[in-house]
Design a protein around this motif. Sequence first.
Motif, PDB file in Angstrom:
ATOM      1  N   SER A 181      -2.809 -11.496   3.128  1.00 37.25           N
ATOM      2  CA  SER A 181      -3.791 -10.437   3.276  1.00 37.25           C
ATOM      3  C   SER A 181      -4.311 -10.373   4.700  1.00 37.25           C
ATOM      4  O   SER A 181      -5.085  -9.487   5.043  1.00 37.25           O
ATOM      5  CB  SER A 181      -4.970 -10.640   2.313  1.00 37.25           C
ATOM      6  N   CYS A 230      -0.607  -2.786 -15.017  1.00 35.71           N
ATOM      7  CA  CYS A 230      -1.961  -3.136 -14.564  1.00 35.71           C
ATOM      8  C   CYS A 230      -2.008  -4.342 -13.644  1.00 35.71           C
ATOM      9  O   CYS A 230      -3.088  -4.782 -13.263  1.00 35.71           O
ATOM     10  CB  CYS A 230      -2.858  -3.421 -15.774  1.00 35.71           C
ATOM     11  N   ASN A 259      -1.083  -4.869 -10.527  1.00 33.72           N
ATOM     12  CA  ASN A 259      -1.615  -4.581  -9.197  1.00 33.72           C
ATOM     13  C   ASN A 259      -1.293  -3.144  -8.840  1.00 33.72           C
ATOM     14  O   ASN A 259      -0.569  -2.474  -9.570  1.00 33.72           O
ATOM     15  CB  ASN A 259      -1.069  -5.548  -8.140  1.00 33.72           C
ATOM     16  N   GLY A 285      -6.834  -1.503  -3.968  1.00 35.78           N
ATOM     17  CA  GLY A 285      -7.699  -2.293  -3.100  1.00 35.78           C
ATOM     18  C   GLY A 285      -7.131  -2.560  -1.718  1.00 35.78           C
ATOM     19  O   GLY A 285      -5.955  -2.332  -1.443  1.00 35.78           O
ATOM     20  N   GLU A 286      -7.998  -3.011  -0.823  1.00 35.96           N
ATOM     21  CA  GLU A 286      -7.656  -3.529   0.508  1.00 35.96           C
ATOM     22  C   GLU A 286      -6.919  -2.511   1.382  1.00 35.96           C
ATOM     23  O   GLU A 286      -5.991  -2.842   2.103  1.00 35.96           O
ATOM     24  CB  GLU A 286      -6.846  -4.827   0.386  1.00 35.96           C
ATOM     25  N   SER A 345      -5.477  -1.612  -9.352  1.00 28.85           N
ATOM     26  CA  SER A 345      -5.460  -2.956  -8.790  1.00 28.85           C
ATOM     27  C   SER A 345      -5.964  -3.963  -9.817  1.00 28.85           C
ATOM     28  O   SER A 345      -6.740  -3.617 -10.726  1.00 28.85           O
ATOM     29  CB  SER A 345      -6.316  -3.026  -7.521  1.00 28.85           C
ATOM     30  N   ARG A 346      -5.533  -5.180  -9.659  1.00 30.54           N
ATOM     31  CA  ARG A 346      -5.798  -6.231 -10.664  1.00 30.54           C
ATOM     32  C   ARG A 346      -7.287  -6.378 -10.966  1.00 30.54           C
ATOM     33  O   ARG A 346      -7.686  -6.606 -12.101  1.00 30.54           O
ATOM     34  CB  ARG A 346      -5.217  -7.559 -10.153  1.00 30.54           C
ATOM     35  N   SER A 347      -8.123  -6.256  -9.925  1.00 25.73           N
ATOM     36  CA  SER A 347      -9.566  -6.471 -10.097  1.00 25.73           C
ATOM     37  C   SER A 347     -10.199  -5.462 -11.041  1.00 25.73           C
ATOM     38  O   SER A 347     -11.272  -5.721 -11.600  1.00 25.73           O
ATOM     39  CB  SER A 347     -10.262  -6.419  -8.738  1.00 25.73           C
ATOM     40  N   ALA A 348      -9.560  -4.307 -11.242  1.00 25.62           N
ATOM     41  CA  ALA A 348     -10.122  -3.278 -12.125  1.00 25.62           C
ATOM     42  C   ALA A 348      -9.978  -3.624 -13.602  1.00 25.62           C
ATOM     43  O   ALA A 348     -10.635  -3.018 -14.450  1.00 25.62           O
ATOM     44  CB  ALA A 348      -9.458  -1.930 -11.840  1.00 25.62           C
ATOM     45  N   LYS A 349      -9.108  -4.553 -13.923  1.00 31.04           N
ATOM     46  CA  LYS A 349      -8.896  -5.013 -15.305  1.00 31.04           C
ATOM     47  C   LYS A 349      -8.594  -3.852 -16.262  1.00 31.04           C
ATOM     48  O   LYS A 349      -9.184  -3.725 -17.331  1.00 31.04           O
ATOM     49  CB  LYS A 349     -10.102  -5.814 -15.794  1.00 31.04           C
TER      50      LYS A 349
END
Length: 453
Positions: A169, A337, A339, A368-369, A438-442
């Motif tokens: 990253s 889901c 990423n 993300g990012e 992105s993974r963080s969104a679940k």
Amino acid sequence: MDLTLNEVLKAVDGELIVRNNDGNFEKISTDTRKIEESSLFIALKGNNFNGNNYAVKAIKIGATVAIIDEINFKIEELNNEGTIIKVNDTKTALGALAKYYREKLGIKVVGITGSTGKTSTKDLVAAFLSGKYSVFKTKGNFNNEIGLPLMIFELNSSYDIAVLEMGTSNFNEIHRLANIARPDMGIITNIGVSHIEYLKTRENILKEKLSITDFFEKDNVLIINCENDMLQKVEKNTDFKVEKTGYDKKYDLYAENIELTDESTSFDAVNSNGSSYRFKLNMVGEHNIQNALLGIRIAENFGLTFEEMELGLKNLEATSMRLEFIKKDNCTIINDCYNASPDSMKSALNVLETYSGNRKIAILGDMGELGDFSKLAHKNVGRDAIGKVDMLLTLGEFKKDYQSGFGDNTFVFESKDELQKYLKKTIKNGDVILVKASRSAKFEDIVKYIESL
């Protein structure tokens, strides 16, 4: 594990401050919640935790050795149990010990990096190679400076080849991972805009990914996907071997006679000798042809025949939540889901477009990012969905940017609950529904909800 206490001390440049046993251990752990008997515990530090505070606990629940960089306990708390090694930095020690262990084992290593497609390519490479060899592959997303060493510690002499994923990253992370893993062969899947928030330009991303070759010598091999515009610019050199894959007949391995269906992907792989073989993947999407070509070329370098690769494909185990098809009585869910990036969004939308069904619905969340590129990237994905999607359902910080790109038939929601209530009254027989973020969104929560309907 086949490591002695003296080898550990040498590898991590550590100081033995307490010795209450012979220092033997069977596994390595960084988490006291998962520690097992006869383990070596490495006390890592993060923004919200300090493993040094748990060194005594680790010894009491089964660790025989602990590596620390702070002494946050009194020696008598150990009750004459355990061996303690002090180092300057435990994260550095983790990597140094993994490097030492990898070199001691002496097995071959394939390193895989790229903006997207790393995990799918890893799964394919491991499958192809399994037609002849005993192969280990990175589990899940253990591909950073903590995860990669932990994967190396799971290796033993029963394996012939390790296929290790390398993520980044920021600057110099691939260099450090390459130093630990010392890959014999490397793969770069593509150069996109993932992590552009930190790396700033695609040129910087290319330079960072090319760091996988920093420790290569003349016999090492880098294999690149030349269907990517940035990787097309990588020239062959005299420092190490560069081999190219794609659709052009000038490449070292190319694909032709491509056939895409709802359930599989077929193509002829043709190498520079003119030999060809027709492969059928139980995976959908043209992007998987590019991933497969990288794996086939790796397998060729390890001396496998096409027939042995075909045999290995029977062992293909794809990582979950990556274009996973869930067929219900009334609809089909495409669960992707794991990423999300602009490139992987485009690939998933292409799969949705070609999949047989009535209405095509995409449920998309944040990528993300992406930094300053975020709003434009989400708008561009919305534009790319035009003609491929009948309805676009969006959720997250950039939901309205999707809408500005896609236009009519975009439905914007403030919460998962609101979106799910809409789905309950909207889904019709024959719908095909892509769920991706992105993974963080679940977004797997949304998948589970649709499954329950």
